[in-house]
Design a protein around this motif. Structure first.
Motif, PDB file in Angstrom:
ATOM      1  N   MET A 285      25.977 -23.770  18.725  1.00 28.42           N
ATOM      2  CA  MET A 285      25.990 -23.997  17.283  1.00 28.42           C
ATOM      3  C   MET A 285      24.562 -24.129  16.761  1.00 28.42           C
ATOM      4  N   ARG A 286      24.416 -23.814  15.511  1.00 28.91           N
ATOM      5  CA  ARG A 286      23.134 -23.993  14.830  1.00 28.91           C
ATOM      6  C   ARG A 286      23.145 -25.358  14.139  1.00 28.91           C
ATOM      7  N   LEU A 287      22.165 -26.193  14.512  1.00 24.51           N
ATOM      8  CA  LEU A 287      22.045 -27.526  13.943  1.00 24.51           C
ATOM      9  C   LEU A 287      20.842 -27.550  13.016  1.00 24.51           C
ATOM     10  N   GLY A 288      21.075 -27.670  11.717  1.00 23.24           N
ATOM     11  CA  GLY A 288      20.008 -27.715  10.721  1.00 23.24           C
ATOM     12  C   GLY A 288      19.520 -29.141  10.560  1.00 23.24           C
ATOM     13  N   ILE A 289      18.313 -29.413  11.028  1.00 21.65           N
ATOM     14  CA  ILE A 289      17.827 -30.787  11.111  1.00 21.65           C
ATOM     15  C   ILE A 289      16.588 -30.969  10.236  1.00 21.65           C
ATOM     16  N   ASP A 290      16.663 -31.957   9.381  1.00 22.36           N
ATOM     17  CA  ASP A 290      15.548 -32.348   8.527  1.00 22.36           C
ATOM     18  C   ASP A 290      14.520 -33.099   9.372  1.00 22.36           C
ATOM     19  N   MET A 291      13.328 -33.258   8.836  1.00 25.41           N
ATOM     20  CA  MET A 291      12.285 -33.976   9.586  1.00 25.41           C
ATOM     21  C   MET A 291      12.079 -35.407   9.087  1.00 25.41           C
ATOM     22  N   ASP A 292      11.519 -35.547   7.888  1.00 26.35           N
ATOM     23  CA  ASP A 292      11.097 -36.864   7.399  1.00 26.35           C
ATOM     24  C   ASP A 292      12.312 -37.735   7.086  1.00 26.35           C
TER      25      ASP A 292
ATOM     26  N   GLU B 203      11.891 -25.089   3.324  1.00 25.92           N
ATOM     27  CA  GLU B 203      12.822 -24.665   2.278  1.00 25.92           C
ATOM     28  C   GLU B 203      13.291 -25.868   1.469  1.00 25.92           C
ATOM     29  N   TYR B 204      13.130 -25.802   0.157  1.00 26.69           N
ATOM     30  CA  TYR B 204      13.643 -26.862  -0.708  1.00 26.69           C
ATOM     31  C   TYR B 204      15.144 -26.714  -0.928  1.00 26.69           C
ATOM     32  N   ASP B 205      15.634 -25.482  -0.999  1.00 21.39           N
ATOM     33  CA  ASP B 205      17.073 -25.233  -1.121  1.00 21.39           C
ATOM     34  C   ASP B 205      17.625 -25.027   0.281  1.00 21.39           C
ATOM     35  N   LYS B 206      17.834 -26.125   0.974  1.00 20.53           N
ATOM     36  CA  LYS B 206      18.167 -26.061   2.398  1.00 20.53           C
ATOM     37  C   LYS B 206      19.477 -25.352   2.693  1.00 20.53           C
ATOM     38  N   HIS B 207      20.371 -25.306   1.713  1.00 14.31           N
ATOM     39  CA  HIS B 207      21.644 -24.612   1.920  1.00 14.31           C
ATOM     40  C   HIS B 207      21.453 -23.114   2.127  1.00 14.31           C
ATOM     41  N   ARG B 208      20.288 -22.590   1.820  1.00 19.32           N
ATOM     42  CA  ARG B 208      20.010 -21.165   2.051  1.00 19.32           C
ATOM     43  C   ARG B 208      19.889 -20.843   3.537  1.00 19.32           C
TER      44      ARG B 208
ATOM     45  N   VAL C 215      17.515 -26.049  14.560  1.00 21.38           N
ATOM     46  CA  VAL C 215      16.849 -25.342  13.472  1.00 21.38           C
ATOM     47  C   VAL C 215      16.228 -26.403  12.568  1.00 21.38           C
ATOM     48  N   ILE C 216      14.919 -26.432  12.503  1.00 22.32           N
ATOM     49  CA  ILE C 216      14.249 -27.393  11.633  1.00 22.32           C
ATOM     50  C   ILE C 216      14.288 -26.839  10.214  1.00 22.32           C
ATOM     51  N   VAL C 217      14.816 -27.641   9.294  1.00 25.48           N
ATOM     52  CA  VAL C 217      14.893 -27.256   7.886  1.00 25.48           C
ATOM     53  C   VAL C 217      14.278 -28.405   7.094  1.00 25.48           C
ATOM     54  N   THR C 218      13.062 -28.196   6.633  1.00 22.54           N
ATOM     55  CA  THR C 218      12.318 -29.271   5.993  1.00 22.54           C
ATOM     56  C   THR C 218      11.726 -28.800   4.674  1.00 22.54           C
ATOM     57  N   ALA C 219      11.678 -29.690   3.720  1.00 23.66           N
ATOM     58  CA  ALA C 219      11.070 -29.399   2.421  1.00 23.66           C
ATOM     59  C   ALA C 219       9.682 -30.025   2.411  1.00 23.66           C
TER      60      ALA C 219
END
Length: 182
Positions: free
Chosen positions: A1-8, A121-126, A91-95
Motif C-alpha cells: 500500500m501507499r502510505l502518504g505521510i506528513d512530516m511536521d 504539495e499544499y493540496d495533498k489530496h493530489r 510516500v512523504i507528502v509535505t507542505a
C-alpha cells in the motif's frame, strides 16, 4: 500500500524545533506544549504575523532554515522502517515553502527516512495514497473529501480537532495497527 505521510507534527517535532531555536536566538521561555493553535505561532513568538514568522524560519545568514533544526519524534524512524520492511510504500507528502525544500531533503537523508517518493504539495489530496497520516486541521478534511476510498488518519495534536471520516491515532504504534488492519 501507499502510505502518504506528513512530516511536521507527524514525523518530526516542529514545535519543539522552532521553540528551541527561538529560545536560543531571542532568550525566550517558549516551550512546545505552549503551542495549541495551528496558525497562531506568530502571536506566541512575538512576530507581527505568520509572514514574519516564516521569514525568521527561513534562516538568516549562515543559519539554515528551521527545517534543519527539527528532531524526529521518538521511535518514528524505527516505525517507518518496520512499515517499509512489511512491504509498505512510504510516500512523504509535505507542505513547505520553496525555500525549505533543500533543508527538508537534507533532513530526510540525515535521518535515513525509508522513502523513495517525496512530494512538496499544499493540496495533498493530489497525491494518491491508500492511507494518509497528517495533523493539519486544513489538510485532513480535504483528504477525507477528495480521497473517500483512502483511510485518513489524524495524528491527534493540541492544534487539531476530530474530523468526520478520519481515524484518530495518538501514536505511531496506533498508526501501524491501522495499516496492519487494512
Amino acid at each position: 500500500m501507499r502510505l502518504g505521510i506528513d512530516m511536521d507534527g507527524v514525523i518530526c517535532d516542529f514545535n519543539a524545533g522552532w521553540t528551541e531555536l527561538h529560545r536560543a536566538e531571542f532568550g525566550s521561555d517558549l516551550r512546545p506544549e505552549m503551542v495549541t493553535s495551528w496558525d497562531g505561532l506568530h502571536v506566541l513568538a512575538g512576530f507581527a504575523d505568520m509572514a514574519a514568522f516564516w521569514h525568521w524560519a527561513e534562516g538568516q545568514g549562515d543559519r539554515p532554515s528551521l527545517f534543519r533544526h527539527l528532531e524526529p519524534y521518538p521511535g518514528v524512524i524505527e516505525a517507518m522502517h518496520r512499515l517499509r520492511a512489511a512491504g509498505q510504500r512510504l510516500v512523504i507528502v509535505t507542505a513547505k515553502p520553496e525555500w525549505a525544500v533543500p533543508d527538508t531533503l537534507r533532513w530526510l537523508a540525515d535521518h535515513r527516512v525509508p522513502t523513495t517518493e517525496i512530494h512538496f504539495e499544499y493540496d495533498k489530496h493530489r497525491v494518491a495514497c491508500d492511507v494518509y497520516l497528517d495533523d493539519s486541521p486544513v489538510v485532513l478534511p480535504q483528504l477525507v473529501a477528495h480521497r473517500p476510498a483512502a483511510t485518513v488518519c489524524r495524528m491527534v495534536q493540541p492544534w487539531n480537532d476530530p474530523v468526520d471520516g478520519a481515524v484518530d491515532v495518538h501514536s505511531w504504534a496506533e498508526f501501524e495497527a491501522v495499516v496492519a488492519a487494512r
